[in-house]
Design an enzyme around this catalytic site. Structure first.
Site, short mmCIF file in Angstrom:
data_model
loop_
_atom_site.label_atom_id
_atom_site.label_comp_id
_atom_site.label_asym_id
_atom_site.label_seq_id
_atom_site.Cartn_x
_atom_site.Cartn_y
_atom_site.Cartn_z
N ASN A 89 0.81 -1.21 0.00
CA ASN A 89 0.00 0.00 0.00
C ASN A 89 0.85 1.27 0.00
O ASN A 89 2.08 1.22 0.01
CB ASN A 89 -1.03 -0.02 1.14
N HIS B 249 -9.67 0.62 -1.08
CA HIS B 249 -10.11 0.53 0.30
C HIS B 249 -11.40 -0.28 0.45
O HIS B 249 -12.33 0.17 1.13
CB HIS B 249 -10.30 1.93 0.89
N HIS C 142 -8.11 6.77 5.03
CA HIS C 142 -7.36 5.59 4.58
C HIS C 142 -7.41 4.58 5.74
O HIS C 142 -7.14 4.93 6.89
CB HIS C 142 -5.93 5.99 4.23
N PRO C 143 -7.73 3.32 5.45
CA PRO C 143 -8.21 2.45 6.54
C PRO C 143 -7.20 1.60 7.28
O PRO C 143 -7.54 0.96 8.28
CB PRO C 143 -9.18 1.52 5.80
C1 LIG Z 1 -2.13 -0.37 -3.67
C2 LIG Z 1 -2.79 -0.10 -2.35
C3 LIG Z 1 -2.56 1.11 -1.71
C4 LIG Z 1 -3.16 1.38 -0.47
N1 LIG Z 1 -2.79 2.48 0.22
C5 LIG Z 1 -3.21 2.66 1.49
C6 LIG Z 1 -2.69 3.69 2.29
O1 LIG Z 1 -1.80 4.44 1.88
N2 LIG Z 1 -3.16 3.84 3.56
C7 LIG Z 1 -4.15 3.03 4.06
O2 LIG Z 1 -4.60 3.26 5.19
N3 LIG Z 1 -4.65 2.01 3.32
C8 LIG Z 1 -4.17 1.79 2.07
N4 LIG Z 1 -4.61 0.72 1.35
C9 LIG Z 1 -5.64 -0.15 1.93
C10 LIG Z 1 -5.10 -1.05 3.05
O3 LIG Z 1 -3.76 -1.41 2.79
C11 LIG Z 1 -5.98 -2.29 3.14
O4 LIG Z 1 -7.31 -1.88 3.38
C12 LIG Z 1 -5.56 -3.22 4.29
O5 LIG Z 1 -4.19 -3.45 4.27
C13 LIG Z 1 -6.34 -4.53 4.20
O6 LIG Z 1 -6.02 -5.34 5.31
P1 LIG Z 1 -6.75 -6.76 5.50
O7 LIG Z 1 -6.13 -7.40 6.68
O8 LIG Z 1 -8.21 -6.55 5.48
O9 LIG Z 1 -6.43 -7.59 4.18
P2 LIG Z 1 -5.06 -7.95 3.48
O10 LIG Z 1 -3.94 -7.13 3.99
O11 LIG Z 1 -5.33 -7.94 2.03
O12 LIG Z 1 -4.77 -9.45 3.96
C14 LIG Z 1 -5.44 -10.57 3.45
C15 LIG Z 1 -4.39 -11.69 3.35
O13 LIG Z 1 -5.07 -12.93 3.14
C16 LIG Z 1 -4.36 -13.66 2.16
N5 LIG Z 1 -5.30 -14.58 1.54
C17 LIG Z 1 -6.38 -14.29 0.79
N6 LIG Z 1 -7.04 -15.41 0.44
C18 LIG Z 1 -6.36 -16.43 1.01
C19 LIG Z 1 -6.54 -17.84 1.03
N7 LIG Z 1 -7.57 -18.45 0.42
N8 LIG Z 1 -5.64 -18.60 1.73
C20 LIG Z 1 -4.59 -18.03 2.38
N9 LIG Z 1 -4.37 -16.69 2.37
C21 LIG Z 1 -5.25 -15.91 1.70
C22 LIG Z 1 -3.81 -12.60 1.22
O14 LIG Z 1 -2.74 -13.08 0.43
C23 LIG Z 1 -3.42 -11.51 2.20
O15 LIG Z 1 -2.09 -11.66 2.64
C24 LIG Z 1 -4.04 0.43 0.11
C25 LIG Z 1 -4.28 -0.78 -0.54
C26 LIG Z 1 -3.66 -1.06 -1.75
C27 LIG Z 1 -3.91 -2.37 -2.42
#
Ligand SMILES: Cc1cc2nc3c(=O)[nH]c(=O)nc-3n(C[C@H](O)[C@H](O)[C@H](O)COP(=O)(O)OP(=O)(O)OC[C@H]3O[C@@H](n4cnc5c(N)ncnc54)[C@H](O)[C@@H]3O)c2cc1C
Length: 589
Positions: free
Chosen positions: A110, A518, A567-568
């Site tokens: 991110n 997001h 930003h989350p």
């Molecule tokens: C390019 C980008 C820029 C961003 N910039 C910002 C920012 O600057 N600031 C901010 O606050 N937010 C930002 N975000 C958003 C923020 O990073 C995300 O909302 C947050 O990190 C999501 O966290 P999570 O734990 O919900 O999911 P994730 O971090 O996506 O974790 C899910 C994990 O589960 C794994 N997974 C999925 N399916 C399976 C499966 N079947 N078996 C095993 N593993 C699996 C994935 O590989 C991943 O590692 C950005 C996102 C992106 C993509």
């Protein structure tokens, strides 16, 4: 490839066996499905108790093996490359949806912007049925997670900030054109706000703080699972392995219990089963979590039957209420040498890379999204808004519903190749609809989690979101014409912005909108409401327990009852910190 691989740098042979059968145990107290942003926090905190065993399962490998993840301005290829289904209100485009596929998840790809969100956002969660998830309850967890590195030129009130947490925030360097954007924004009437992460003021224009430590990305894997944590004898990490299904018992009465988790490494290859002694925690993100629940038979009965997945529990809220932040870019030619555009040329990047390798400084140490403004679309300073006062979707009178982000290389952040006719330097601003009225769905095309989920955010289907974006574009036009930024900018490149009519701006919105990544709320905390509108109802209760089950929880972005006006990622980490404490207390009791 070994199925049981280690965190980079750790080489304990007793924990590098290949098949799951060679794991030290057939069952673990806590099995965390998904080693992403929230998953790494949970693995670290739950394994603090040496009396419980924790298994973390991640589809990708460690982000610490990837230079392009560690460099703040880098862009790691380790991601899922999802696309949405065709979006009717965006000229039928199927739009890119990157998600990190490695330990650290999206925190490893991110833009690292560190922002808490408005206190009213979280208080609204409580009003929507997420008991105990209000701002006062989360505040200590923002602090517990964070260690802010003070910057001599950017004094902030440390009273509101974490000083001893594992996750390190700091001020990255700012390019001169970003400084001009901030000054032009204040000239245009937007109050400067040195720190959005205070309790009293979540609006204004600011330089972003970012999750960067000594010039390196501080992903949740790097922060929460350092060698000292990884070497805990009760924590096991399985990488390169996908969770394919959750298995349940069948008691004659009462809730079913999640008894084991099925995993695999290829779509059609062998499957292994790992037992769950206390809890399976699904932490696969806003797309991966509903996908796994659906593949395991939890979701709307009719939808599961369509794809031939046997129904375990008819729970229609799964995969519903997908909220995402949409932006629309607007770019101008910029004064030669004023942007970081040269970083898109690998040869020209070499000196910057050398500098970064030496001391973690220089052009590659920026997070590229360096500044932003947070506003109310019904009260934009210096602008007569078409949006009637009080009719926005903001969480309260002190909360924004519109962001104006500026980004170096924002086109690259959006995974777009810029048009060569734009020249060697250009500058981009992008309004973001922070509190969309539109919501969408995540469904599955099959019961195999190796098949990509069907993502339909239904962007701009509620016309009130178009109205907010339109006001945002008009503000961008104004800021772009204001000194000192205007001195850097030439012609706008996608359209004749200065003379564009509302109709042309709306056409521009349809063509140039993209996600700012997001997605949330697809397995949200909330009451299980009456059958007729259950689709909008909660999937989990306030203890993050899936309705109708024992030993099955969810913790990641999918639990948000409503989109944040920010930003989350900081909020996701705070939620994971709080949930780890809840779970520890519950199991101790
Ligand atoms: C390019 C980008 C820029 C961003 N910039 C910002 C920012 O600057 N600031 C901010 O606050 N937010 C930002 N975000 C958003 C923020 O990073 C995300 O909302 C947050 O990190 C999501 O966290 P999570 O734990 O919900 O999911 P994730 O971090 O996506 O974790 C899910 C994990 O589960 C794994 N997974 C999925 N399916 C399976 C499966 N079947 N078996 C095993 N593993 C699996 C994935 O590989 C991943 O590692 C950005 C996102 C992106 C993509």
């Amino acid at each position: 490839m070994p199925i049981f691989s280690s965190y980079a740098g750790v080489n304990d042979p007793s924990r590098l066996a290949s098949p799951v059968g060679a794991l030290p145990s057939k069952a673990f107290d806590f099995v965390i499905c998904g080693g992403g942003t929230a998953g790494c926090v949970l693995a670290s905190r739950l394994s603090e108790d040496p009396n419980v065993s924790v298994l973390l399962i991640e589809a990708g490998e460690s982000d610490q093996k990837q230079l392009m993840s560690k460099i703040p301005a880098g862009c790691s290829p380790a991601e899922w490359s999802f696309r949405t289904v065709a979006q009717d209100e965006c000229n039928g485009r199927d739009m890119y949806q990157p998600r990190g596929k490695m330990l650290g998840g999206c925190s490893s790809i991110n833009a690292m912007i560190y922002q808490h969100g408005s206190p009213e956002d979280f208080d609204e969660w409580e009003q929507k049925g997420a008991h105990g998830w209000n701002y006062a309850a989360l505040k200590p967890y923002f602090r517990k997670a964070e260690r802010h590195t003070p910057h001599p030129d950017h004094k902030i009130d440390m009273e509101h900030r974490g000083k001893e947490g594992p996750w390190i925030s700091s001020y990255p360097p700012t390019n001169e054109i970003t400084a001009a954007f901030v000054l032009a924004g204040t000239e245009a009437g937007i109050p400067a706000n040195p720190d959005l992460n205070v309790e009293t003021n979540s609006t204004g224009i600011t330089r972003f703080q970012a999750i960067i430590h000594n010039g390196k990305r501080s992903s949740t894997n790097a922060a929460y699972l350092p060698k000292a944590v990884y070497s805990r004898q009760n924590l096991f990490i399985l990488t390169g392995t996908q969770v394919t299904r959750l298995n349940f018992d069948s008691p004659s009465s009462g809730p079913r219990r999640c008894t084991s988790v099925e995993v695999g490494q290829t779509k059609a290859g062998p499957r292994w089963v790992v037992g769950v002694k206390k809890e399976a925690i699904v932490s696969q993100g806003a797309f991966g979590t509903p996908q796994l629940l659906h593949a395991s038979g939890i979701g709307a009965k009719a939808e599961l039957e369509k794809v031939g997945v046997p129904v375990v529990k008819d729970l229609p809220g799964v995969g519903e209420y997908l909220k995402d932040h949409l932006l629309t870019t607007v770019s101008w030619k910029a004064k030669k040498g004023s942007s970081l555009q040269y970083l898109t040329n690998p040869a020209a990047t070499l000196p910057a890379l050398a500098r970064w390798l030496i001391d973690g400084k220089g052009a590659l140490s920026t997070n590229l999204a360096e500044a932003g403004a947070f506003l109310r679309s019904d009260a934009i300073p210096g602008q007569v808004s078409s949006i009637a006062k009080g009719t926005t979707n903001a969480a309260g009178i002190n909360s924004p519903d519109l962001e104006m982000i500026n980004g170096e290389l924002i086109s690259q952040l959006l995974f777009h190749d810029p048009d060569p006719t734009w020249g060697s330097d250009f500058f981009t601003m992008a309004p973001v609809v922070l509190r969309p009225f539109s919501s969408g769905t995540v469904k599955i095309s099959s019961g195999n989690t190796f098949d990509a989920p069907l993502i339909d955010p239904r962007y701009l289907t509620d016309k009130r979101d178009v109205a907010v974006m339109l006001e945002g574009l008009k503000l961008a036009r104004r800021i772009g014409r204001t000194e000192p930024l205007s001195a850097y900018l030439g012609d706008s490149v996608q359209l004749d912005l200065d003379n564009a009519t509302d109709e042309q701006l709306i056409e521009h919105i349809k063509e140039w909108s993209e996600t700012i990544y997001h997605p949330t709320s697809t397995a949200k905390i909330g009451e299980q409401v009456s059958r007729c509108d259950e689709a909008a109802g909660g999937v989990i209760d306030s203890n993050l327990k899936v309705y109708g089950f024992e030993g099955l929880r969810v913790c990641d972005a999918s639990i948000f009852p409503e989109a944040l006006s920010a930003h989350p990622v900081a909020a996701i980490v705070a939620c994971a910190e709080r949930f780890a404490d809840l779970l520890k207390a519950e199991h101790k009791a």
